[in-house]
Motif scaffolding. Structure first.
Motif, mmCIF file in Angstrom:
data_model
loop_
_atom_site.group_PDB
_atom_site.id
_atom_site.type_symbol
_atom_site.label_atom_id
_atom_site.label_comp_id
_atom_site.label_asym_id
_atom_site.label_seq_id
_atom_site.Cartn_x
_atom_site.Cartn_y
_atom_site.Cartn_z
ATOM 1 N N TYR A 243 -26.175 14.159 -33.019
ATOM 2 C CA TYR A 243 -25.873 13.032 -32.130
ATOM 3 C C TYR A 243 -25.064 11.978 -32.889
ATOM 4 N N LEU B 52 -21.453 12.908 -33.253
ATOM 5 C CA LEU B 52 -20.702 12.638 -32.028
ATOM 6 C C LEU B 52 -20.370 11.148 -31.898
ATOM 7 N N ARG B 53 -21.280 10.289 -32.260
ATOM 8 C CA ARG B 53 -21.083 8.839 -32.127
ATOM 9 C C ARG B 53 -20.129 8.274 -33.150
ATOM 10 N N THR C 194 -18.058 13.774 -26.111
ATOM 11 C CA THR C 194 -17.875 12.356 -25.857
ATOM 12 C C THR C 194 -16.611 12.162 -25.026
ATOM 13 N N VAL D 155 -21.755 9.911 -24.132
ATOM 14 C CA VAL D 155 -22.119 11.041 -24.992
ATOM 15 C C VAL D 155 -23.049 11.917 -24.169
ATOM 16 N N ASP E 100 -15.091 5.592 -26.726
ATOM 17 C CA ASP E 100 -15.852 6.536 -25.910
ATOM 18 C C ASP E 100 -17.174 5.902 -25.514
#
Length: 157
Positions: free
Chosen positions: A25, A28-29, A107, A38, A35
């Motif tokens: 996670y 992805l962030r 994302t 997510v 963005d």
């Protein structure tokens, strides 16, 4: 094992080891501050399939074909939706019931694109990625056949 660098938009990996959702996670962030969405899907080895109790599953793959298939699927999602980062992790080898088997993370600036792309990637992964699954059940061992419902899911795109 297939890996792309952490600082690139796509992270595609096939591995035996389990994955840590907190780490994935955060990966992805860490990409794009613009963005705002997510979306993460995690698939597990089910304990039941049709009328069989599954004790475990064994997954095999052909590395060169699998890498190309996963990259193609992700690129097709990118062609359809405005995406930031995309992560696909798929496990192989022996997996017990309830183990994590696959993760798709996406994302995007907006949730609709992120949800649609994650679902698209998962639907196409089930149909076009060359993984072979064998279920070890209380009724014996069985190779998993493609399901009509998986074909229907991919056909909607």
């Amino acid at each position: 094992m297939t890996t792309k660098a952490f600082d690139k938009p796509d992270y595609i990996k096939v591995q035996n080891a389990d994955f840590d959702m907190a780490v994935e996670y955060q990966r992805l962030r860490d990409v794009e501050v613009s963005d705002g969405a997510v979306v993460v899907f995690v698939g597990l080895v089910r304990e039941f399939s049709q009328d069989k109790h599954i004790k475990s599953m064994f997954l095999e793959h052909y590395p060169a074909m699998t890498e190309q298939a996963l990259q193609t699927i992700v690129q097709e999602a990118r062609d359809k939706w405005p995406l930031g980062k995309v992560s696909v992790i798929h496990r192989i080898g022996h997996l017990d019931a309830n183990a994590q088997i696959v993760m798709v993370g996406v994302t995007s600036q907006h949730r609709n694109a992120a949800f649609a792309a994650a679902e698209f990637i998962m639907d196409y992964l089930k149909m076009r990625a060359p993984f072979w699954k064998k279920e070890m059940t209380t009724k014996g061992d069985f190779w998993v056949e493609a399901k009509a419902s998986d074909n229907d899911a991919a056909a909607k795109w």
